[in-house]
Design a protein around this motif. Structure first.
Motif, PDB file in Angstrom:
ATOM      1  N   ILE A  79       0.887  -1.159   0.000  1.00 16.41           N
ATOM      2  CA  ILE A  79       0.000   0.000   0.000  1.00 16.41           C
ATOM      3  C   ILE A  79       0.927   1.212   0.000  1.00 16.41           C
ATOM      4  O   ILE A  79       1.607   1.493   0.994  1.00 16.41           O
ATOM      5  N   PHE A  80       1.038   1.866  -1.140  1.00 21.35           N
ATOM      6  CA  PHE A  80       1.903   3.036  -1.233  1.00 21.35           C
ATOM      7  C   PHE A  80       1.261   4.207  -0.497  1.00 21.35           C
ATOM      8  O   PHE A  80       0.048   4.409  -0.551  1.00 21.35           O
ATOM      9  N   VAL A  81       2.094   4.956   0.196  1.00 20.90           N
ATOM     10  CA  VAL A  81       1.650   6.140   0.919  1.00 20.90           C
ATOM     11  C   VAL A  81       2.339   7.328   0.258  1.00 20.90           C
ATOM     12  O   VAL A  81       3.564   7.366   0.163  1.00 20.90           O
ATOM     13  N   THR A  82       1.560   8.276  -0.240  1.00 26.55           N
ATOM     14  CA  THR A  82       2.170   9.329  -1.048  1.00 26.55           C
ATOM     15  C   THR A  82       1.469  10.659  -0.904  1.00 26.55           C
ATOM     16  O   THR A  82       0.266  10.718  -0.694  1.00 26.55           O
ATOM     17  N   GLU A  90      -0.353   7.062 -11.356  1.00 26.15           N
ATOM     18  CA  GLU A  90      -0.675   6.431 -12.642  1.00 26.15           C
ATOM     19  C   GLU A  90      -0.036   5.047 -12.725  1.00 26.15           C
ATOM     20  O   GLU A  90      -0.684   4.066 -13.089  1.00 26.15           O
ATOM     21  N   ALA A  91       1.239   4.951 -12.356  1.00 25.09           N
ATOM     22  CA  ALA A  91       1.942   3.668 -12.426  1.00 25.09           C
ATOM     23  C   ALA A  91       1.322   2.647 -11.482  1.00 25.09           C
ATOM     24  O   ALA A  91       1.161   1.473 -11.827  1.00 25.09           O
ATOM     25  N   ILE A  92       0.946   3.093 -10.293  1.00 20.77           N
ATOM     26  CA  ILE A  92       0.363   2.199  -9.298  1.00 20.77           C
ATOM     27  C   ILE A  92      -1.001   1.691  -9.764  1.00 20.77           C
ATOM     28  O   ILE A  92      -1.315   0.513  -9.654  1.00 20.77           O
ATOM     29  N   ARG A  93      -1.821   2.592 -10.306  1.00 17.58           N
ATOM     30  CA  ARG A  93      -3.147   2.198 -10.788  1.00 17.58           C
ATOM     31  C   ARG A  93      -3.052   1.136 -11.880  1.00 17.58           C
ATOM     32  O   ARG A  93      -3.836   0.192 -11.916  1.00 17.58           O
ATOM     33  N   HIS A  94      -2.094   1.302 -12.772  1.00 21.51           N
ATOM     34  CA  HIS A  94      -1.966   0.347 -13.880  1.00 21.51           C
ATOM     35  C   HIS A  94      -1.775  -1.072 -13.378  1.00 21.51           C
ATOM     36  O   HIS A  94      -2.142  -2.032 -14.070  1.00 21.51           O
ATOM     37  N   CYS A  95      -1.199  -1.217 -12.198  1.00 20.63           N
ATOM     38  CA  CYS A  95      -0.875  -2.552 -11.701  1.00 20.63           C
ATOM     39  C   CYS A  95      -1.794  -3.016 -10.577  1.00 20.63           C
ATOM     40  O   CYS A  95      -1.484  -3.983  -9.870  1.00 20.63           O
ATOM     41  N   ALA A  96      -2.914  -2.350 -10.411  1.00 17.35           N
ATOM     42  CA  ALA A  96      -3.913  -2.773  -9.424  1.00 17.35           C
ATOM     43  C   ALA A  96      -3.316  -2.884  -8.024  1.00 17.35           C
ATOM     44  O   ALA A  96      -3.621  -3.795  -7.268  1.00 17.35           O
ATOM     45  N   ILE A  97      -2.432  -1.951  -7.701  1.00 15.18           N
ATOM     46  CA  ILE A  97      -1.785  -1.920  -6.383  1.00 15.18           C
ATOM     47  C   ILE A  97      -2.388  -0.772  -5.581  1.00 15.18           C
ATOM     48  O   ILE A  97      -2.720   0.278  -6.129  1.00 15.18           O
ATOM     49  N   GLY A  98      -2.513  -0.959  -4.279  1.00 15.47           N
ATOM     50  CA  GLY A  98      -3.169   0.020  -3.431  1.00 15.47           C
ATOM     51  C   GLY A  98      -2.316   1.235  -3.121  1.00 15.47           C
ATOM     52  O   GLY A  98      -1.092   1.170  -3.128  1.00 15.47           O
ATOM     53  N   TYR A  99      -2.982   2.341  -2.832  1.00 18.07           N
ATOM     54  CA  TYR A  99      -2.268   3.532  -2.382  1.00 18.07           C
ATOM     55  C   TYR A  99      -3.209   4.398  -1.555  1.00 18.07           C
ATOM     56  O   TYR A  99      -4.424   4.326  -1.695  1.00 18.07           O
ATOM     57  N   ILE A 100      -2.621   5.190  -0.680  1.00 13.85           N
ATOM     58  CA  ILE A 100      -3.361   6.198   0.067  1.00 13.85           C
ATOM     59  C   ILE A 100      -2.587   7.501  -0.012  1.00 13.85           C
ATOM     60  O   ILE A 100      -1.358   7.497  -0.090  1.00 13.85           O
ATOM     61  N   VAL A 101      -3.312   8.602  -0.035  1.00 17.70           N
ATOM     62  CA  VAL A 101      -2.693   9.909  -0.144  1.00 17.70           C
ATOM     63  C   VAL A 101      -2.578  10.535   1.244  1.00 17.70           C
ATOM     64  O   VAL A 101      -3.519  10.494   2.035  1.00 17.70           O
ATOM     65  N   LYS A 102      -1.407  11.073   1.551  1.00 12.35           N
ATOM     66  CA  LYS A 102      -1.203  11.735   2.842  1.00 12.35           C
ATOM     67  C   LYS A 102      -2.015  13.032   2.911  1.00 12.35           C
ATOM     68  O   LYS A 102      -2.113  13.751   1.919  1.00 12.35           O
ATOM     69  N   PRO A 103      -2.550  13.370   4.079  1.00 13.58           N
ATOM     70  CA  PRO A 103      -2.650  12.523   5.278  1.00 13.58           C
ATOM     71  C   PRO A 103      -3.717  11.452   5.088  1.00 13.58           C
ATOM     72  O   PRO A 103      -4.753  11.717   4.470  1.00 13.58           O
TER      73      PRO A 103
END
Length: 248
Positions: A79-82, A90-103
């Protein structure tokens, strides 16, 4: 199922906030370690073998992407935190990987953790991570692939081979070159976000098309695509679509 998590962020305060929120809202996780140093984290991750890693992208010593590349066979959910980074997301979405935006928002965090736990059970993290690493080395999106979860598992689809996506009862049907099709459990909205900033355009609430596959725009409000694909253009989209297409 006991899910073991590891946290990586160069900012001590950010680590403390993330740990506090995870302990409060995601009790199904057990935090087995954390680090402000990506280099130290690489060693500890290989020793501890966590199921999920929360990984900051922008770190001065080493970016989260560079850290991922440095781990042999990264078979864990990420889960990328950015802070907002258009290229990274964009790169993360292409690979169906999770992310959350700070905070980290409470609901976003819970959703990302829930999805990660489901993915841990499917045991397909290594394949997704390897595709992300491959995509990061490619600047031209035409050479990139997207990861599409299906009932059979993961499909790795070259972006140029997608002619169009059609929303059908909450699912999405992908029409590919050579007459191939596939059904994804993700909604059309998922693909609109995933293929944002590429040569795709949503001509209708249920239709997302690849501009490189257009043959003709028909006066009755339809677009003719390759391989006998024909889709309607919403009346309220026609002017913007034609202007957008001409500009590209």
């Amino acid at each position: 199922m006991n899910i073991r998590a590891y946290l990586v962020d160069d900012e001590r305060k950010a680590l403390a906030i993330l740990r506090s929120k995870l302990e409060r809202y995601c009790p199904q996780l057990t935090i087995v370690g954390e680090s402000q140093s990506p280099k130290n984290a690489i060693t500890e991750i290989q020793e501890l073998q966590p199921d999920v890693i929360f990984l900051d992208i922008s770190m001065p010593e080493m970016t989260g992407f560079d850290m991922l590349k440095s781990i042999p066979n990264p078979a864990f959910e990420i889960i990328f935190v950015t802070a907002y980074d258009e290229y990274a997301i964009e790169a993360i979405r292409h690979c169906a990987i999770g992310y959350i935006v700070k905070p980290a928002d409470k609901d976003d965090l819970i959703t990302a953790v829930h999805k990660a736990i489901q993915n841990v059970e499917h045991k397909d993290s290594l394949a997704k991570n390897k595709q992300l690493i491959a995509n990061l080395g490619v600047q031209n999106f035409q050479k990139k692939k997207i990861v599409v979860p299906t009932q059979k598992g993961l499909e790795f689809i070259p972006i140029p081979s997608i002619i169009r996506c059609e929303g059908v009862d909450g699912y999405t049907k992908l029409y590919l070159e050579e007459g191939k099709t596939m059904l994804s459990s993700n909604s059309i909205g998922h693909f609109v976000k995933m293929l944002d900033k590429t040569r795709f355009y949503q001509v209708h609430k249920s239709h997302l098309i690849n501009l490189d596959h257009i043959i003709a725009y028909l006066n009755e409000g339809y677009v003719q695509l390759t391989e006998n694909n024909k889709v309607p253009v919403s009346r309220n989209k026609r002017s913007d679509f034609l202007n957008n297409f001409k500009s590209k």
